[in-house]
Scaffold this motif. Structure first.
Motif, PDB file in Angstrom:
ATOM      1  N   TRP A   1       0.710  -1.357  -0.014  1.00 61.45           N
ATOM      2  CA  TRP A   1      -0.098  -0.029  -0.024  1.00 61.45           C
ATOM      3  C   TRP A   1       0.897   1.313   0.030  1.00 61.45           C
ATOM      4  O   TRP A   1       0.616   2.299  -0.645  1.00 61.45           O
ATOM      5  N   GLY A   2       1.927   1.159   0.710  1.00 66.28           N
ATOM      6  CA  GLY A   2       2.827   2.544   0.759  1.00 66.28           C
ATOM      7  C   GLY A   2       3.427   2.611  -0.593  1.00 66.28           C
ATOM      8  O   GLY A   2       3.275   3.719  -1.156  1.00 66.28           O
ATOM      9  N   LEU A   3       3.812   1.473  -1.179  1.00 66.45           N
ATOM     10  CA  LEU A   3       4.311   1.754  -2.679  1.00 66.45           C
ATOM     11  C   LEU A   3       3.434   2.228  -3.623  1.00 66.45           C
ATOM     12  O   LEU A   3       3.538   2.837  -4.609  1.00 66.45           O
ATOM     13  N   ALA A   4       2.272   1.599  -3.486  1.00 69.73           N
ATOM     14  CA  ALA A   4       1.163   1.898  -4.395  1.00 69.73           C
ATOM     15  C   ALA A   4       0.894   3.348  -4.286  1.00 69.73           C
ATOM     16  O   ALA A   4       0.573   4.009  -5.523  1.00 69.73           O
ATOM     17  N   VAL A   5       0.504   3.891  -3.088  1.00 71.58           N
ATOM     18  CA  VAL A   5       0.181   5.307  -3.017  1.00 71.58           C
ATOM     19  C   VAL A   5       1.508   6.155  -3.357  1.00 71.58           C
ATOM     20  O   VAL A   5       1.062   7.279  -4.172  1.00 71.58           O
ATOM     21  N   ALA A   6       2.393   5.777  -3.141  1.00 68.30           N
ATOM     22  CA  ALA A   6       3.843   6.747  -3.830  1.00 68.30           C
ATOM     23  C   ALA A   6       3.688   6.677  -5.283  1.00 68.30           C
ATOM     24  O   ALA A   6       3.937   7.556  -5.823  1.00 68.30           O
ATOM     25  N   THR A   7       3.571   5.370  -5.882  1.00 66.87           N
ATOM     26  CA  THR A   7       3.627   5.356  -7.250  1.00 66.87           C
ATOM     27  C   THR A   7       2.692   6.293  -7.768  1.00 66.87           C
ATOM     28  O   THR A   7       2.810   7.110  -8.933  1.00 66.87           O
ATOM     29  N   VAL A   8       1.524   6.296  -7.230  1.00 60.76           N
ATOM     30  CA  VAL A   8       0.466   6.979  -7.955  1.00 60.76           C
ATOM     31  C   VAL A   8       0.716   8.330  -7.865  1.00 60.76           C
ATOM     32  O   VAL A   8       0.576   9.223  -8.717  1.00 60.76           O
ATOM     33  N   ALA A   9       0.925   8.827  -6.701  1.00 59.71           N
ATOM     34  CA  ALA A   9       1.217  10.243  -6.503  1.00 59.71           C
ATOM     35  C   ALA A   9       2.507  10.829  -7.331  1.00 59.71           C
ATOM     36  O   ALA A   9       2.252  11.824  -7.933  1.00 59.71           O
ATOM     37  N   LEU A  10       3.476  10.096  -7.495  1.00 59.53           N
ATOM     38  CA  LEU A  10       4.505  10.411  -8.256  1.00 59.53           C
ATOM     39  C   LEU A  10       4.179  10.254  -9.777  1.00 59.53           C
ATOM     40  O   LEU A  10       4.484  11.414 -10.352  1.00 59.53           O
ATOM     41  N   ALA A  11       3.443   9.364 -10.205  1.00 59.43           N
ATOM     42  CA  ALA A  11       2.934   9.492 -11.456  1.00 59.43           C
ATOM     43  C   ALA A  11       2.077  11.035 -11.744  1.00 59.43           C
ATOM     44  O   ALA A  11       2.166  11.247 -12.983  1.00 59.43           O
ATOM     45  N   LEU A  12       1.284  11.082 -10.698  1.00 54.62           N
ATOM     46  CA  LEU A  12       0.462  12.382 -10.915  1.00 54.62           C
ATOM     47  C   LEU A  12       1.523  13.516 -11.188  1.00 54.62           C
ATOM     48  O   LEU A  12       1.134  14.504 -11.901  1.00 54.62           O
ATOM     49  N   ALA A  13       2.501  13.518 -10.453  1.00 52.71           N
ATOM     50  CA  ALA A  13       3.480  14.651 -10.285  1.00 52.71           C
ATOM     51  C   ALA A  13       4.030  14.567 -11.933  1.00 52.71           C
ATOM     52  O   ALA A  13       4.492  15.740 -12.376  1.00 52.71           O
ATOM     53  N   VAL A  14       4.264  13.480 -12.490  1.00 49.43           N
ATOM     54  CA  VAL A  14       4.955  13.383 -13.595  1.00 49.43           C
ATOM     55  C   VAL A  14       3.975  14.047 -14.799  1.00 49.43           C
ATOM     56  O   VAL A  14       4.573  15.044 -15.659  1.00 49.43           O
ATOM     57  N   VAL A  15       2.781  13.781 -14.640  1.00 53.52           N
ATOM     58  CA  VAL A  15       2.010  14.345 -15.747  1.00 53.52           C
ATOM     59  C   VAL A  15       1.403  15.739 -15.476  1.00 53.52           C
ATOM     60  O   VAL A  15       0.975  16.350 -16.489  1.00 53.52           O
ATOM     61  N   LEU A  16       1.336  16.199 -14.374  1.00 56.60           N
ATOM     62  CA  LEU A  16       0.862  17.327 -14.020  1.00 56.60           C
ATOM     63  C   LEU A  16       1.725  18.619 -13.624  1.00 56.60           C
ATOM     64  O   LEU A  16       1.266  19.487 -13.847  1.00 56.60           O
ATOM     65  N   SER A  17       2.974  18.396 -13.601  1.00 58.99           N
ATOM     66  CA  SER A  17       3.857  19.179 -13.176  1.00 58.99           C
ATOM     67  C   SER A  17       4.347  20.278 -14.504  1.00 58.99           C
ATOM     68  O   SER A  17       4.278  19.881 -15.597  1.00 58.99           O
ATOM     69  N   ARG A  18       4.213  21.549 -13.961  1.00 58.77           N
ATOM     70  CA  ARG A  18       4.506  22.711 -15.091  1.00 58.77           C
ATOM     71  C   ARG A  18       5.843  22.642 -15.454  1.00 58.77           C
ATOM     72  O   ARG A  18       6.226  23.010 -16.669  1.00 58.77           O
ATOM     73  N   ASN A  19       6.764  22.053 -14.467  1.00 62.49           N
ATOM     74  CA  ASN A  19       7.986  22.207 -14.819  1.00 62.49           C
ATOM     75  C   ASN A  19       8.569  20.873 -15.423  1.00 62.49           C
ATOM     76  O   ASN A  19       8.443  19.864 -14.711  1.00 62.49           O
TER      77      ASN A  19
END
Lengths: 107, 164
Positions: free
Chosen positions: B9-27
């Motif tokens: 669960w820890g890794l799954a939440v981290a993966t999803v959050a970081l993937a969202l950072a990949v696609v939503l980051s302005r920079n």
């Protein structure tokens, strides 16, 4: 499912579905071509999670899932290399890496 | 509350959050760093799945080589900050809708199709068995992918080279 907490195959399939959706969103939305490539890597990883999870839960004595995942990683690395080379070449000519500004072929 | 459950669960939440950072980051540089972290946490998931060789290959090739390549490309194509443009709401909404549709379809299939719950194996194929597999049953894809890598290497060098 006996309990929601202990990971079963379904948990991994849903996780990879989430990752796939996020990657798909990124491919369509990102303006920077490198951002598109990064989102494609997310799609690859979603598929790889599926391969390895099914190997573990459905066929633990075999290794086809892991082998497929290894080949996907290899092909994805080759594709990323060529794709980034293309983006660099395009940038050298058109001075931009944004997909909506590369429109020389538009009528 | 097993260790495997907590790790998953820890890794799954981290993966999803970081993937969202990949696609939503302005920079775009932040996106590249988030991609490195995402691929690292996916490698952690492979370790939870007892696939050590795939985890190490993931770290070496994806985090070690592909992300480095991406960062080189980011540096070579200037403009790190996304220029502030009219946010294209139509495209974002359409993309979000399509992604949600695909996610729902995959989830329905995942919940419906895993009939026999699948007992997790105690261990997966070891590195030795994978190596033996590469040389016996999987030798043809192995050789073909070597040729593919050679072609990609030569092609990438030729395409990215400065003219003249």
């Amino acid at each position: 499912m006996s309990s929601v907490f202990a990971p079963t195959l379904t948990h991994y399939l849903i996780l990879s579905a989430v990752l796939f959706g996020i990657g798909l969103f990124g491919v369509i939305t990102r303006r920077n071509a490198i951002g598109v490539l990064m989102s494609i890597e997310l799609l690859f990883n979603a598929a790889n999670i599926n391969f390895v999870a099914m190997n573990r839960y459905l066929a633990p004595s075999g290794l086809a899932g892991q082998m497929f995942a290894l080949f996907v990683i290899t092909v994805a690395a080759a594709e990323a290399a060529v794709g980034l080379a293309l983006i660099i070449a395009i940038y050298r000519n058109v001075k931009t890496a944004y997909v909506d500004e590369i429109n020389l072929l538009k009528w | 509350m097993t260790a495997e459950g907590i790790l998953f669960w820890g890794l799954a939440v981290a993966t999803v959050a970081l993937a969202l950072a990949v696609v939503l980051s302005r920079n775009i540089f932040h996106s590249a760093l988030a991609l490195a972290a995402t691929l690292g946490s996916v490698a952690g998931l492979y370790l939870v799945l007892r696939a050590e060789f795939v985890a190490v290959v993931q770290l070496l090739i994806y985090v070690g080589a592909v992300v480095t390549l991406v960062i080189f490309a980011v540096m070579l194509t200037g403009r790190v900050q996304e220029t502030l443009r009219q946010p294209q709401f139509n495209r974002h909404v359409g993309a979000g809708g399509l992604a949600a549709l695909i996610f729902v379809a995959l989830t329905i299939q995942a919940i419906r199709a895993t009939g026999p719950a699948g007992v997790p194996g105690a261990r997966l194929a070891s590195v030795e068995e994978i190596g033996r597999g590469f040389m016996t049953e999987w030798v043809l894809p192995f050789e073909v992918v070597s040729v593919l890598l050679l072609a990609a290497l030569v092609g990438a060098v030729v395409i990215a080279r400065k003219d003249g």
